[in-house]
Enzyme design. Structure first.
Site, PDB file in Angstrom:
ATOM      1  N   ARG A  83       0.879  -1.271   0.089  1.00  0.00           N
ATOM      2  CA  ARG A  83      -0.013   0.082   0.066  1.00  0.00           C
ATOM      3  C   ARG A  83       0.885   1.216  -0.163  1.00  0.00           C
ATOM      4  O   ARG A  83       1.954   1.110   0.348  1.00  0.00           O
ATOM      5  CB  ARG A  83      -0.872  -0.086   1.212  1.00  0.00           C
ATOM      6  CG  ARG A  83      -0.236  -0.343   2.602  1.00  0.00           C
ATOM      7  CD  ARG A  83      -1.164  -0.428   3.626  1.00  0.00           C
ATOM      8  NE  ARG A  83      -1.572   0.805   4.172  1.00  0.00           N
ATOM      9  CZ  ARG A  83      -1.000   1.702   5.167  1.00  0.00           C
ATOM     10  NH1 ARG A  83       0.137   1.023   5.508  1.00  0.00           N
ATOM     11  NH2 ARG A  83      -1.730   2.742   5.627  1.00  0.00           N
ATOM     12  N   ARG A  98      -2.758  10.303   3.700  1.00  0.00           N
ATOM     13  CA  ARG A  98      -3.694  11.069   4.672  1.00  0.00           C
ATOM     14  C   ARG A  98      -4.733  11.917   4.283  1.00  0.00           C
ATOM     15  O   ARG A  98      -4.533  12.549   3.385  1.00  0.00           O
ATOM     16  CB  ARG A  98      -2.558  11.792   5.577  1.00  0.00           C
ATOM     17  CG  ARG A  98      -1.585  10.915   6.100  1.00  0.00           C
ATOM     18  CD  ARG A  98      -0.893  11.187   7.352  1.00  0.00           C
ATOM     19  NE  ARG A  98       0.092  10.000   7.706  1.00  0.00           N
ATOM     20  CZ  ARG A  98       1.102  10.524   8.390  1.00  0.00           C
ATOM     21  NH1 ARG A  98       1.538  11.565   8.489  1.00  0.00           N
ATOM     22  NH2 ARG A  98       2.051   9.337   8.716  1.00  0.00           N
ATOM     23  N   ARG A 129      22.180  -2.270  -0.535  1.00  0.00           N
ATOM     24  CA  ARG A 129      22.350  -0.932  -1.117  1.00  0.00           C
ATOM     25  C   ARG A 129      23.132  -0.139  -0.216  1.00  0.00           C
ATOM     26  O   ARG A 129      23.181  -0.295   0.815  1.00  0.00           O
ATOM     27  CB  ARG A 129      21.001  -0.397  -1.271  1.00  0.00           C
ATOM     28  CG  ARG A 129      21.120   0.878  -2.292  1.00  0.00           C
ATOM     29  CD  ARG A 129      21.075   0.350  -3.760  1.00  0.00           C
ATOM     30  NE  ARG A 129      20.981   1.740  -4.538  1.00  0.00           N
ATOM     31  CZ  ARG A 129      21.354   1.785  -5.603  1.00  0.00           C
ATOM     32  NH1 ARG A 129      22.467   0.937  -6.015  1.00  0.00           N
ATOM     33  NH2 ARG A 129      21.317   3.134  -6.045  1.00  0.00           N
ATOM     34  N   GLU A 185      22.464  12.991   0.461  1.00  0.00           N
ATOM     35  CA  GLU A 185      22.418  11.640   0.750  1.00  0.00           C
ATOM     36  C   GLU A 185      22.366  10.840  -0.668  1.00  0.00           C
ATOM     37  O   GLU A 185      21.301  11.120  -1.332  1.00  0.00           O
ATOM     38  CB  GLU A 185      21.305  11.106   1.430  1.00  0.00           C
ATOM     39  CG  GLU A 185      21.043   9.515   1.739  1.00  0.00           C
ATOM     40  CD  GLU A 185      20.103   9.033   2.603  1.00  0.00           C
ATOM     41  OE1 GLU A 185      19.850   9.735   3.794  1.00  0.00           O
ATOM     42  OE2 GLU A 185      19.491   8.064   2.339  1.00  0.00           O
TER      43      GLU A 185
HETATM   44  P1  FAD Z   1      24.632  -1.589  13.314  1.00  0.00           P
HETATM   45  O1  FAD Z   1      24.271  -0.261  13.815  1.00  0.00           O
HETATM   46  O2  FAD Z   1      25.063  -1.913  11.965  1.00  0.00           O
HETATM   47  O3  FAD Z   1      25.728  -2.107  14.402  1.00  0.00           O
HETATM   48  C1  FAD Z   1      26.620  -3.561  13.941  1.00  0.00           C
HETATM   49  C2  FAD Z   1      28.129  -3.063  14.517  1.00  0.00           C
HETATM   50  O4  FAD Z   1      28.768  -4.210  14.238  1.00  0.00           O
HETATM   51  C3  FAD Z   1      28.754  -1.964  13.784  1.00  0.00           C
HETATM   52  O5  FAD Z   1      29.225  -0.921  14.491  1.00  0.00           O
HETATM   53  C4  FAD Z   1      29.842  -2.954  13.088  1.00  0.00           C
HETATM   54  O6  FAD Z   1      30.945  -1.894  12.952  1.00  0.00           O
HETATM   55  C5  FAD Z   1      30.182  -4.111  13.975  1.00  0.00           C
HETATM   56  N1  FAD Z   1      30.722  -5.081  13.267  1.00  0.00           N
HETATM   57  C6  FAD Z   1      30.420  -5.623  12.229  1.00  0.00           C
HETATM   58  N2  FAD Z   1      31.072  -6.713  11.764  1.00  0.00           N
HETATM   59  C7  FAD Z   1      31.966  -6.793  12.846  1.00  0.00           C
HETATM   60  C8  FAD Z   1      33.199  -7.542  13.105  1.00  0.00           C
HETATM   61  N3  FAD Z   1      33.592  -8.538  12.353  1.00  0.00           N
HETATM   62  N4  FAD Z   1      33.889  -7.301  14.108  1.00  0.00           N
HETATM   63  C9  FAD Z   1      33.471  -6.259  15.163  1.00  0.00           C
HETATM   64  N5  FAD Z   1      32.418  -5.353  14.903  1.00  0.00           N
HETATM   65  C10 FAD Z   1      31.663  -5.570  13.644  1.00  0.00           C
HETATM   66  N6  FAD Z   1      15.993   3.426  12.605  1.00  0.00           N
HETATM   67  C11 FAD Z   1      15.059   4.084  13.247  1.00  0.00           C
HETATM   68  O7  FAD Z   1      14.326   3.750  14.269  1.00  0.00           O
HETATM   69  N7  FAD Z   1      14.776   5.291  13.055  1.00  0.00           N
HETATM   70  C12 FAD Z   1      15.282   6.040  11.909  1.00  0.00           C
HETATM   71  O8  FAD Z   1      15.358   7.083  11.692  1.00  0.00           O
HETATM   72  C13 FAD Z   1      16.419   5.392  11.112  1.00  0.00           C
HETATM   73  N8  FAD Z   1      17.031   5.928  10.115  1.00  0.00           N
HETATM   74  C14 FAD Z   1      17.975   5.135   9.107  1.00  0.00           C
HETATM   75  C15 FAD Z   1      18.539   5.540   8.148  1.00  0.00           C
HETATM   76  C16 FAD Z   1      19.348   5.022   7.565  1.00  0.00           C
HETATM   77  C17 FAD Z   1      19.997   5.394   6.371  1.00  0.00           C
HETATM   78  C18 FAD Z   1      19.541   3.477   7.559  1.00  0.00           C
HETATM   79  C19 FAD Z   1      20.427   2.768   6.742  1.00  0.00           C
HETATM   80  C20 FAD Z   1      18.713   2.995   8.800  1.00  0.00           C
HETATM   81  C21 FAD Z   1      18.124   3.833   9.777  1.00  0.00           C
HETATM   82  N9  FAD Z   1      17.745   3.202  10.746  1.00  0.00           N
HETATM   83  C22 FAD Z   1      16.592   4.002  11.481  1.00  0.00           C
HETATM   84  C23 FAD Z   1      17.727   1.731  11.280  1.00  0.00           C
HETATM   85  C24 FAD Z   1      18.937   1.658  12.198  1.00  0.00           C
HETATM   86  O9  FAD Z   1      20.009   2.303  11.670  1.00  0.00           O
HETATM   87  C25 FAD Z   1      18.969   0.272  12.590  1.00  0.00           C
HETATM   88  O10 FAD Z   1      17.956  -0.061  13.344  1.00  0.00           O
HETATM   89  C26 FAD Z   1      20.254   0.070  13.723  1.00  0.00           C
HETATM   90  O11 FAD Z   1      21.501   0.490  13.072  1.00  0.00           O
HETATM   91  C27 FAD Z   1      20.588  -1.432  13.772  1.00  0.00           C
HETATM   92  O12 FAD Z   1      21.632  -1.561  14.694  1.00  0.00           O
HETATM   93  P2  FAD Z   1      22.439  -2.978  14.719  1.00  0.00           P
HETATM   94  O13 FAD Z   1      23.368  -2.837  15.987  1.00  0.00           O
HETATM   95  O14 FAD Z   1      21.702  -4.037  14.342  1.00  0.00           O
HETATM   96  O15 FAD Z   1      23.419  -2.797  13.553  1.00  0.00           O
END
Ligand code: FAD
Length: 383
Positions: free
Chosen positions: A178, A182, A256, A310
């Site tokens: 969808r 609004r 991406r 961006e």
């Molecule tokens: P990550 O934040 O990616 O953390 C994973 C960590 O693991 C990283 O620091 C990385 O360095 C580390 N790592 C990876 N491999 C290794 C390794 N081999 N050894 C050691 N460390 C390692 N969510 C919202 O709620 N609101 C928003 O406005 C929002 N905006 C966003 C905008 C964008 C452009 C994107 C792409 C996402 C957005 N999100 C938003 C989603 C949000 O970014 C994710 O929910 C969040 O980052 C998830 O956290 P994570 O810990 O799972 O992953």
């Protein structure tokens, strides 16, 4: 570092890893080591202060916290207060600005009319039925069948093409079920009960989450460089890319990527809002961020402002992964990786990279809280 001192090791200090670390330390009363290959905690939610203006800049795109989950809200409120920011998105198309998602202002200004809320459904129905698409075969046909060609061409076509690098006619119809619009003038992007930005910033939030006597943080350390030194009986929570964990033996999962181009502008306010979408196809970026607007309570005394453009980009190994592309091939490969993860004892996969899934922050926290509960009760819902 004596790795045998840590019964729990977490790879990745993003919001998932930080939530896990805190829960494990509190639930088990045992020591937790959290490592990240970057030089900061917080993963993609990381923010920093711009040295020239003092404005808090989000390093990986604007992150606005929003949730309907009281459990998640209560958990994070132990470590920070949130401000009262409410996210609003404006789209620029052919030199004019419109509210996003599409609302009555968008429809009325775009078509130069003055509909009332109760007239919107019929108006959209007439637009969307004009091409008589009953069985949409691709994203373009699906969008046109939902909102009509004019709104599709203005607000979906160019943005989608830039975001995914593919013509919407090549993308599957199932991507959208969808397209919300609004009937009134309300323009809050999120409608959930709890919203805001950490009052003292994301860096402060993550520091407080990890500020516990049983948690040790090591930065600029790749998990795979220390893996051999971690005793077999330790339990590992891995939040890095799942395909990398298995040396890509079933192939790469596709992502991406994004590139952010930062600039300090010599004006106190450049665009009047935190995020502006750019829908025109001939403008190569999709969004412009202006970070000062995320914290209206702070004011801006610098007389300057920080913006970031961006640019979506193709991804290859070594680039920062942002959005899972999730093709049919990705889903097949993920299934093979899931079969592998389910065979492993003492290793749990979590977070957006470990599960190859787009998570908003609140869903990442919720999944980590649930994983933590589940692991200590013997059931891992991420496997
Ligand atoms: P990550 O934040 O990616 O953390 C994973 C960590 O693991 C990283 O620091 C990385 O360095 C580390 N790592 C990876 N491999 C290794 C390794 N081999 N050894 C050691 N460390 C390692 N969510 C919202 O709620 N609101 C928003 O406005 C929002 N905006 C966003 C905008 C964008 C452009 C994107 C792409 C996402 C957005 N999100 C938003 C989603 C949000 O970014 C994710 O929910 C969040 O980052 C998830 O956290 P994570 O810990 O799972 O992953």
């Amino acid at each position: 570092m004596r790795y045998s001192d840590f019964p729990y090791v977490i790879a990745g200090a993003g919001i998932t890893g930080c939530t896990l670390a805190r829960c494990i330390a509190e639930e088990t009363g045992k020591r937790v080591l959290i490592v990240d290959r970057r030089n900061h905690i917080g993963g993609n939610c990381h923010s920093r202060l711009d040295p020239q203006t003092g404005i808090e800049v989000h390093s990986y795109g604007t992150h606005v916290f929003h949730t309907g989950e009281k459990r998640v809200w209560d958990f994070l409120n132990r470590f920070c207060e949130f401000n009262s920011y409410r996210h609003k998105v404006v789209t620029l198309y052919k030199g004019r600005t419109y509210h996003m998602p599409v609302n009555l202002q968008t429809i009325n200004s775009f078509f130069g009319i003055s509909l009332k809320p109760h007239e919107v459904d019929e108006f959209i129905r007439l637009k969307s039925s004009r091409e008589n698409i009953t069985d949409p075969q691709n994203l373009e046909e699906k969008a046109v069948s939902l909102i009509g060609r004019e709104l599709y061409e203005a607000f979906v076509k160019g943005y989608t093409l830039k975001q995914w690098g593919r013509d919407p006619r090549e993308l599957p119809a199932e991507i959208i079920t969808r397209l919300p619009f609004r009937h009134g003038y309300e323009c809050d992007y999120f409608t959930c009960r709890y919203q805001g930005l950490p009052w003292n910033g994301y860096a402060d939030l993550f520091e407080k989450m990890l500020d516990h006597e049983l948690i040790e943080v090591t930065l600029e350390t790749d998990f795979f460089d220390i893996r051999k030194e971690i005793p077999e009986e330790s339990t590992v929570f891995y939040t890095g890319p799942v395909d990398r964990f298995f040396d890509y033996r079933h192939g790469e999962l596709s992502w991406r990527s994004l590139r952010f181009e930062y600039e300090v502008k010599d004006v106190s306010d450049y665009q009047g809002t935190a995020v502006m979408n750019y829908a025109d196809i001939d403008i190569p970026f999709t969004r412009m961020h202006e970070y000062q607007h995320l914290h209206p309570e702070r004011g801006n005394k610098s007389g300057k402002t920080v913006i970031a453009r961006e640019y979506p980009e193709a991804w290859q190994q070594g680039d920062e992964p942002y959005y899972p592309v999730n093709t049919a091939q990705d889903r097949q490969r993920l299934e093979l990786y899931r079969q592998e993860t389910s065979k492993l004892e003492n290793i749990h996969f979590a977070g957006r990279l470990g599960c190859y899934r787009y998570y908003d922050m609140d869903k990442a926290v919720l999944a980590a809280l649930e994983l933590c509960n589940a692991v200590f009760q013997g059931h891992d819902n991420c496997k």
